[in-house]
Design a protein around this motif. Structure first.
Motif, PDB file in Angstrom:
ATOM      1  N   GLU A 406       0.825  -1.207   0.000  1.00 46.42           N
ATOM      2  CA  GLU A 406       0.000   0.000   0.000  1.00 46.42           C
ATOM      3  C   GLU A 406       0.860   1.259   0.000  1.00 46.42           C
ATOM      4  O   GLU A 406       0.580   2.221  -0.734  1.00 46.42           O
ATOM      5  CB  GLU A 406      -0.928  -0.006   1.213  1.00 46.42           C
ATOM      6  CG  GLU A 406      -1.824   1.225   1.285  1.00 46.42           C
ATOM      7  CD  GLU A 406      -2.742   1.261   2.479  1.00 46.42           C
ATOM      8  OE1 GLU A 406      -3.174   2.369   2.864  1.00 46.42           O
ATOM      9  OE2 GLU A 406      -3.041   0.184   3.043  1.00 46.42           O
ATOM     10  N   CYS A 407       1.886   1.267   0.802  1.00 38.87           N
ATOM     11  CA  CYS A 407       2.727   2.465   0.889  1.00 38.87           C
ATOM     12  C   CYS A 407       3.445   2.739  -0.433  1.00 38.87           C
ATOM     13  O   CYS A 407       3.578   3.901  -0.846  1.00 38.87           O
ATOM     14  CB  CYS A 407       3.731   2.325   2.023  1.00 38.87           C
ATOM     15  SG  CYS A 407       2.976   2.446   3.660  1.00 38.87           S
ATOM     16  N   TYR A 408       3.917   1.694  -1.104  1.00 40.47           N
ATOM     17  CA  TYR A 408       4.569   1.908  -2.396  1.00 40.47           C
ATOM     18  C   TYR A 408       3.583   2.478  -3.415  1.00 40.47           C
ATOM     19  O   TYR A 408       3.947   3.363  -4.213  1.00 40.47           O
ATOM     20  CB  TYR A 408       5.183   0.606  -2.904  1.00 40.47           C
ATOM     21  CG  TYR A 408       6.538   0.313  -2.308  1.00 40.47           C
ATOM     22  CD1 TYR A 408       7.581   1.231  -2.407  1.00 40.47           C
ATOM     23  CD2 TYR A 408       6.785  -0.890  -1.644  1.00 40.47           C
ATOM     24  CE1 TYR A 408       8.826   0.973  -1.847  1.00 40.47           C
ATOM     25  CE2 TYR A 408       8.035  -1.158  -1.093  1.00 40.47           C
ATOM     26  CZ  TYR A 408       9.045  -0.224  -1.194  1.00 40.47           C
ATOM     27  OH  TYR A 408      10.280  -0.476  -0.638  1.00 40.47           O
ATOM     28  N   VAL A 409       2.341   2.009  -3.390  1.00 39.57           N
ATOM     29  CA  VAL A 409       1.329   2.572  -4.294  1.00 39.57           C
ATOM     30  C   VAL A 409       1.096   4.036  -3.957  1.00 39.57           C
ATOM     31  O   VAL A 409       1.037   4.896  -4.845  1.00 39.57           O
ATOM     32  CB  VAL A 409       0.016   1.768  -4.210  1.00 39.57           C
ATOM     33  CG1 VAL A 409      -1.088   2.470  -5.015  1.00 39.57           C
ATOM     34  CG2 VAL A 409       0.216   0.350  -4.737  1.00 39.57           C
ATOM     35  N   ARG A 410       0.981   4.348  -2.694  1.00 41.15           N
ATOM     36  CA  ARG A 410       0.728   5.737  -2.288  1.00 41.15           C
ATOM     37  C   ARG A 410       1.919   6.639  -2.609  1.00 41.15           C
ATOM     38  O   ARG A 410       1.746   7.839  -2.824  1.00 41.15           O
ATOM     39  CB  ARG A 410       0.398   5.787  -0.795  1.00 41.15           C
ATOM     40  CG  ARG A 410      -0.951   5.151  -0.445  1.00 41.15           C
ATOM     41  CD  ARG A 410      -1.320   5.371   0.994  1.00 41.15           C
ATOM     42  NE  ARG A 410      -2.577   4.738   1.362  1.00 41.15           N
ATOM     43  CZ  ARG A 410      -3.785   5.269   1.190  1.00 41.15           C
ATOM     44  NH1 ARG A 410      -3.891   6.464   0.619  1.00 41.15           N
ATOM     45  NH2 ARG A 410      -4.871   4.626   1.569  1.00 41.15           N
ATOM     46  N   LEU A 411       3.116   6.068  -2.661  1.00 39.60           N
ATOM     47  CA  LEU A 411       4.297   6.850  -3.004  1.00 39.60           C
ATOM     48  C   LEU A 411       4.530   6.922  -4.511  1.00 39.60           C
ATOM     49  O   LEU A 411       5.526   7.489  -4.963  1.00 39.60           O
ATOM     50  CB  LEU A 411       5.526   6.257  -2.321  1.00 39.60           C
ATOM     51  CG  LEU A 411       5.610   6.464  -0.794  1.00 39.60           C
ATOM     52  CD1 LEU A 411       6.735   5.624  -0.195  1.00 39.60           C
ATOM     53  CD2 LEU A 411       5.808   7.931  -0.454  1.00 39.60           C
ATOM     54  N   GLY A 412       3.602   6.345  -5.289  1.00 34.20           N
ATOM     55  CA  GLY A 412       3.698   6.428  -6.739  1.00 34.20           C
ATOM     56  C   GLY A 412       4.572   5.375  -7.381  1.00 34.20           C
ATOM     57  O   GLY A 412       5.020   5.550  -8.522  1.00 34.20           O
ATOM     58  N   SER A 413       4.819   4.261  -6.676  1.00 31.79           N
ATOM     59  CA  SER A 413       5.659   3.177  -7.215  1.00 31.79           C
ATOM     60  C   SER A 413       4.908   1.848  -7.155  1.00 31.79           C
ATOM     61  O   SER A 413       5.311   0.921  -6.422  1.00 31.79           O
ATOM     62  CB  SER A 413       6.972   3.080  -6.435  1.00 31.79           C
ATOM     63  OG  SER A 413       7.704   4.284  -6.484  1.00 31.79           O
ATOM     64  N   PRO A 414       3.818   1.713  -7.905  1.00 33.66           N
ATOM     65  CA  PRO A 414       3.027   0.483  -7.820  1.00 33.66           C
ATOM     66  C   PRO A 414       3.787  -0.764  -8.244  1.00 33.66           C
ATOM     67  O   PRO A 414       3.472  -1.871  -7.777  1.00 33.66           O
ATOM     68  CB  PRO A 414       1.844   0.762  -8.751  1.00 33.66           C
ATOM     69  CG  PRO A 414       2.316   1.836  -9.682  1.00 33.66           C
ATOM     70  CD  PRO A 414       3.248   2.673  -8.865  1.00 33.66           C
ATOM     71  N   ASP A 415       4.792  -0.628  -9.121  1.00 33.57           N
ATOM     72  CA  ASP A 415       5.566  -1.802  -9.524  1.00 33.57           C
ATOM     73  C   ASP A 415       6.306  -2.413  -8.339  1.00 33.57           C
ATOM     74  O   ASP A 415       6.507  -3.638  -8.283  1.00 33.57           O
ATOM     75  CB  ASP A 415       6.566  -1.427 -10.620  1.00 33.57           C
ATOM     76  CG  ASP A 415       5.883  -1.134 -11.949  1.00 33.57           C
ATOM     77  OD1 ASP A 415       4.701  -1.495 -12.088  1.00 33.57           O
ATOM     78  OD2 ASP A 415       6.524  -0.526 -12.822  1.00 33.57           O
ATOM     79  N   LEU A 416       6.728  -1.563  -7.395  1.00 33.50           N
ATOM     80  CA  LEU A 416       7.415  -2.071  -6.208  1.00 33.50           C
ATOM     81  C   LEU A 416       6.456  -2.792  -5.264  1.00 33.50           C
ATOM     82  O   LEU A 416       6.888  -3.582  -4.416  1.00 33.50           O
ATOM     83  CB  LEU A 416       8.106  -0.925  -5.466  1.00 33.50           C
ATOM     84  CG  LEU A 416       9.241  -0.219  -6.216  1.00 33.50           C
ATOM     85  CD1 LEU A 416       9.808   0.933  -5.373  1.00 33.50           C
ATOM     86  CD2 LEU A 416      10.341  -1.203  -6.583  1.00 33.50           C
ATOM     87  N   ALA A 417       5.173  -2.520  -5.429  1.00 33.16           N
ATOM     88  CA  ALA A 417       4.168  -3.182  -4.584  1.00 33.16           C
ATOM     89  C   ALA A 417       3.901  -4.607  -5.032  1.00 33.16           C
ATOM     90  O   ALA A 417       3.486  -5.453  -4.226  1.00 33.16           O
ATOM     91  CB  ALA A 417       2.865  -2.379  -4.609  1.00 33.16           C
ATOM     92  N   LYS A 418       4.134  -4.888  -6.297  1.00 37.97           N
ATOM     93  CA  LYS A 418       3.718  -6.165  -6.878  1.00 37.97           C
ATOM     94  C   LYS A 418       4.288  -7.394  -6.181  1.00 37.97           C
ATOM     95  O   LYS A 418       3.544  -8.334  -5.875  1.00 37.97           O
ATOM     96  CB  LYS A 418       4.078  -6.190  -8.369  1.00 37.97           C
ATOM     97  CG  LYS A 418       3.541  -7.412  -9.105  1.00 37.97           C
ATOM     98  CD  LYS A 418       3.790  -7.301 -10.594  1.00 37.97           C
ATOM     99  CE  LYS A 418       3.205  -8.507 -11.324  1.00 37.97           C
ATOM    100  NZ  LYS A 418       3.397  -8.399 -12.801  1.00 37.97           N
ATOM    101  N   PRO A 419       5.590  -7.447  -5.861  1.00 37.95           N
ATOM    102  CA  PRO A 419       6.105  -8.661  -5.215  1.00 37.95           C
ATOM    103  C   PRO A 419       5.458  -8.970  -3.870  1.00 37.95           C
ATOM    104  O   PRO A 419       5.334 -10.146  -3.499  1.00 37.95           O
ATOM    105  CB  PRO A 419       7.603  -8.352  -5.046  1.00 37.95           C
ATOM    106  CG  PRO A 419       7.899  -7.279  -6.018  1.00 37.95           C
ATOM    107  CD  PRO A 419       6.655  -6.458  -6.108  1.00 37.95           C
TER     108      PRO A 419
END
Length: 504
Positions: A406-419
């Protein structure tokens, strides 16, 4: 005068504390310095602090964390669960209807029970800290004990920060003055500091059901995840940083291992409240509160080796269908025809209709006995009693993964959220979308953590709490926190009601 008591008696006494009165003179019942001087005595005292997590009941309210008040409060004000009135059952002065409709008042007993559960735990820990203060232990020996106790106390204050916001901070067992409110920011800062100060002294090991570094990191991650909702300051990267400090845990291959009767064996559970009915623990009866009275007939041929069920809380319409049929987690709900094991046919209720749990619920004020899919997340099996033996899961590793996503999505990095999300969806047999966004994260939190008592906080963080949903209109912003219970205000004139709520 100080009186000599055993550790067991101390625990018993502290469980009877009513924290609607934070001025109760308990210090005259605690031994001054003759107990808490040996490792065995210290373990007994600290064990008493942990036993407070199981809550208590008295003639005012039930204050068990899994009961129809404390646990059900966070569930029934969320978009996840409801306790509908069924005929003359489950009306109880309209308190559950008010929770569903977001029209609660300061005299709602669910709110009072939540307040009392947390402040009684705090009072008990303050008493034990006082006991350690008066012991003959060296300062070096006291330091890790204080850290463990204060971190556990900070857990209760985190709950109060989340639920009530502007609460009094009470840490001195000998201070008999009536406390005043602290601001939500002051409580937030207190919780953060207590954990940060405690961490150097806490165990780095994976220790089941104890306050360790991992538990402290996890709760601090929760604090930072909800920081914007709590105090208006986003701290997404701080949340990620804390999550990355958590180590020693993995997802268990079978999702439901976390909720089995012997769930203490799960490598995923970071913090839990242990229960063992044979050892005399009480209050762990959530599994007895949801299904229909005749559900026992689905458990064995005789139907006599499963406790009566209260036909209470169920999922809101739309929750069951939020799961794909291939999603293994969908089995956390009991739905459809309920089969009598003795006859192989659908159970017939007293009104002559089949016991078929439906997703549809007519209304919160007028539901049929079979309406609403039921809670089935924790294991249910023949031979159980009203008091269950599974441990109550408070934090598990899946939350650490989802907080980072969730935090990676909120920081604008949804690709980092995927794993992180992929580990969750793969285990569940669910589909991972090509693009991960906040809408998906929100629904995935519902699916992964259904009926774990945390949905209200997610609703507030995502803003959906204030939007209309089933049997609820638009919610005013001030209802992001609950009112201070009316009986507490009556007892302590130094407290001020939370903004938005009537003073009387």
């Amino acid at each position: 005068m100080k009186i000599k008591i055993t550790a067991a008696l101390l625990v018993s006494m502290l469980f009877t504390i009513s924290c609607t009165n934070l001025n109760e003179d308990l210090y005259d019942k605690v031994e001054d310095g003759n107990f808490g001087n040996t490792p065995k005595e210290v373990d007994a005292l600290v064990g008493g602090a942990y036993s407070s997590l199981r809550g208590f009941a008295d003639n005012i309210s039930n204050n068990y964390p899994t009961c129809e008040f404390v646990f059900f409060l966070n569930e029934t004000v969320s978009d996840e669960a409801v306790i509908p009135t069924r005929g003359t059952n489950w009306y109880d002065g309209g308190q559950y209807q008010d929770a569903q409709k977001h029209t609660w008042k300061a005299d709602n007993r669910l709110i009072l029970a939540s307040w009392r559960y947390n402040y009684t735990g705090i009072a008990k820990i303050n008493a034990i800290i006082y006991q350690i203060d008066k012991s003959s232990l060296t300062d070096a020996a006291k330091a890790p004990i204080y850290a463990e106790l204060k971190a556990l106390r900070a857990y209760y204050y985190y709950n109060l920060l989340d639920a009530f916001g502007n609460v009094p901070i009470v840490t001195n067992f000998e201070d008999t003055s009536l406390p005043s409110n602290s601001t939500r920011k002051q409580v937030y800062d207190f919780v953060e500091k207590e954990f940060l100060d405690a961490i150097p002294y806490l165990s780095s090991n994976v220790v089941y059901s104890k306050m360790t570094k991992n538990v402290a990191y996890s709760i601090l991650a929760r604090l930072y995840l909800n920081s914007e909702a709590f105090i208006g300051t986003p701290r997404w990267q701080d949340c990620i940083n804390m999550c990355q400090k958590v180590s020693g845990y993995t997802l268990t291959p079978d999702f439901f291992t976390n909720f089995s009767t012997e769930n203490e064996k799960s490598p995923e559970i970071i913090f839990a409240v242990p229960y063992d009915s044979k050892a005399g623990t009480v209050g762990n009866y959530m599994n007895s509160m949801s299904c229909h009275y005749l559900h026992r007939l689905t458990m064995s041929v005789s139907g006599n080796d499963y406790p009566w069920s209260a036909n209470g809380m169920c999922a809101e319409p739309g929750v069951f269908s939020a799961f794909a049929d291939t999603d293994k987690r969908k089995k956390c709900m009991v739905a459809g025809d309920q089969i009598n094991m003795a006859t192989g046919t659908v159970i017939i209720m007293d009104n002559g209709e089949p016991l078929t749990y439906t997703e549809e619920v007519n209304s919160v004020a007028d539901a049929k006995d079979n309406q609403g899919v039921r809670l089935g997340k924790y294991e249910m099996k023949a031979g159980e009693t009203w008091e269950r033996d599974h441990d109550l899961v408070l934090i598990r590793y899946a939350e650490i993964l989802m907080m980072q996503a969730e935090c990676y999505v909120r920081l604008g990095s949804p690709d980092l959220a995927k794993p992180f999300v992929q580990q969750i969806t793969t285990r569940a047999g669910a589909e991972l979308p090509a693009a991960i966004n906040l809408a998906f994260i929100d629904k995935e939190l519902l699916r992964e953590f259904a009926f774990e008592g945390r949905r209200r906080t997610d609703n507030i963080r995502f803003g959906t709490f204030f939007l209309p949903w089933w049997e609820k209109g638009t919610t005013e912003k001030y209802r992001a926190i609950f009112p201070i219970p009316s009986t507490v205000l009556t007892t302590n004139k130094n407290l001020v009601q939370n903004p938005g709520y009537p003073v009387n």
